[in-house]
Motif scaffolding. Structure first.
Motif, PDB file in Angstrom:
ATOM      1  N   ASP A 107     -10.003   8.658  25.249  1.00 30.39           N
ATOM      2  CA  ASP A 107      -8.563   8.546  25.034  1.00 30.39           C
ATOM      3  C   ASP A 107      -8.166   9.732  24.166  1.00 30.39           C
ATOM      4  OD1 ASP A 107      -5.961   7.798  24.503  1.00 30.39           O
ATOM      5  OD2 ASP A 107      -6.469   5.819  23.737  1.00 30.39           O
ATOM      6  N   THR A 108      -7.433  10.691  24.722  1.00 27.14           N
ATOM      7  CA  THR A 108      -7.111  11.916  23.995  1.00 27.14           C
ATOM      8  C   THR A 108      -5.704  11.888  23.411  1.00 27.14           C
ATOM      9  OG1 THR A 108      -6.334  13.023  26.009  1.00 27.14           O
ATOM     10  CG2 THR A 108      -8.655  13.310  25.420  1.00 27.14           C
ATOM     11  N   TYR A 109      -5.526  12.669  22.358  1.00 25.92           N
ATOM     12  CA  TYR A 109      -4.233  12.875  21.718  1.00 25.92           C
ATOM     13  C   TYR A 109      -4.088  14.365  21.499  1.00 25.92           C
ATOM     14  CZ  TYR A 109      -0.134  11.489  19.068  1.00 25.92           C
ATOM     15  OH  TYR A 109       1.159  11.272  18.669  1.00 25.92           O
ATOM     16  N   GLY A 110      -2.964  14.953  21.912  1.00 26.02           N
ATOM     17  CA  GLY A 110      -2.813  16.395  21.848  1.00 26.02           C
ATOM     18  C   GLY A 110      -1.615  16.858  21.040  1.00 26.02           C
ATOM     19  N   TYR A 111      -1.717  18.099  20.571  1.00 24.06           N
ATOM     20  CA  TYR A 111      -0.672  18.747  19.793  1.00 24.06           C
ATOM     21  C   TYR A 111      -0.499  20.168  20.304  1.00 24.06           C
ATOM     22  CZ  TYR A 111      -2.081  15.048  16.579  1.00 24.06           C
ATOM     23  OH  TYR A 111      -2.394  13.828  16.023  1.00 24.06           O
ATOM     24  N   TYR A 124     -12.900   7.683  14.831  1.00 21.64           N
ATOM     25  CA  TYR A 124     -14.357   7.686  14.753  1.00 21.64           C
ATOM     26  C   TYR A 124     -15.010   7.959  16.110  1.00 21.64           C
ATOM     27  CZ  TYR A 124     -13.619   2.927  16.402  1.00 21.64           C
ATOM     28  OH  TYR A 124     -13.208   1.838  17.124  1.00 21.64           O
ATOM     29  N   GLY A 125     -14.200   8.160  17.143  1.00 18.36           N
ATOM     30  CA  GLY A 125     -14.732   8.353  18.491  1.00 18.36           C
ATOM     31  C   GLY A 125     -15.349   9.721  18.715  1.00 18.36           C
ATOM     32  N   GLY A 143     -16.476  12.165  14.753  1.00 19.67           N
ATOM     33  CA  GLY A 143     -15.204  11.455  14.713  1.00 19.67           C
ATOM     34  C   GLY A 143     -14.142  12.210  13.930  1.00 19.67           C
ATOM     35  N   GLY A 144     -12.925  12.260  14.463  1.00 15.70           N
ATOM     36  CA  GLY A 144     -11.828  12.941  13.796  1.00 15.70           C
ATOM     37  C   GLY A 144     -11.761  14.436  14.052  1.00 15.70           C
ATOM     38  N   GLU A 145     -12.742  14.982  14.765  1.00 12.98           N
ATOM     39  CA  GLU A 145     -12.787  16.422  15.039  1.00 12.98           C
ATOM     40  C   GLU A 145     -11.722  16.822  16.067  1.00 12.98           C
ATOM     41  OE1 GLU A 145     -16.101  19.639  16.681  1.00 12.98           O
ATOM     42  OE2 GLU A 145     -16.482  17.497  16.888  1.00 12.98           O
ATOM     43  N   TYR A 146     -11.108  17.980  15.874  1.00 11.43           N
ATOM     44  CA  TYR A 146     -10.142  18.550  16.809  1.00 11.43           C
ATOM     45  C   TYR A 146     -10.817  19.666  17.601  1.00 11.43           C
ATOM     46  CZ  TYR A 146      -6.307  16.278  14.309  1.00 11.43           C
ATOM     47  OH  TYR A 146      -5.465  15.361  13.748  1.00 11.43           O
TER      48      TYR A 146
END
Length: 104
Positions: free
Chosen positions: A45-49, A92-93, A15-18
């Motif tokens: 569910d992804t979040y990107g930078y 935490y996913g 969880g929290g890993e990029y």
């Protein structure tokens, strides 16, 4: 490294890993980086930078690709290196997904 036209798998084991991807533009242009869920795994569910060669953040996105997936559009300069980081929205996913890079 990721190149235009590639679809690469990504796995978040903790969880929290990029998950990081590097891209060096071979020509000036607009490039789109997006997350896609792994149909075998189920919903993620992804979040990107996106970061430029100085590692300054130039974009971020949550659901731009639909279905809970990130979508980042970057105007790139030939010879410059760009970095993409993707995490799962939930801190935490864990799970797997795919990422693609296309030249617009």
């Amino acid at each position: 490294e990721i190149a235009p036209g590639e679809k690469l798998p990504a796995i978040v084991d903790e969880g929290g890993e990029y998950v990081y991807f590097v891209f060096t533009a071979t020509e000036d242009g607009t490039y789109t980086f997006k997350g896609a869920r792994d149909e075998d795994y189920g919903r993620t569910d992804t979040y990107g930078y996106a970061y430029n060669s100085d590692r300054s953040q130039i974009a971020s996105n949550d659901d731009g690709a639909g279905d809970g997936q990130c979508l980042l559009t970057v105007t790139a300069t030939a010879g410059e290196t760009y970095y993409f980081a993707v995490r799962l929205y939930s801190s935490y996913g864990t799970g797997s997904f795919y990422v693609t890079l296309v030249e617009a």
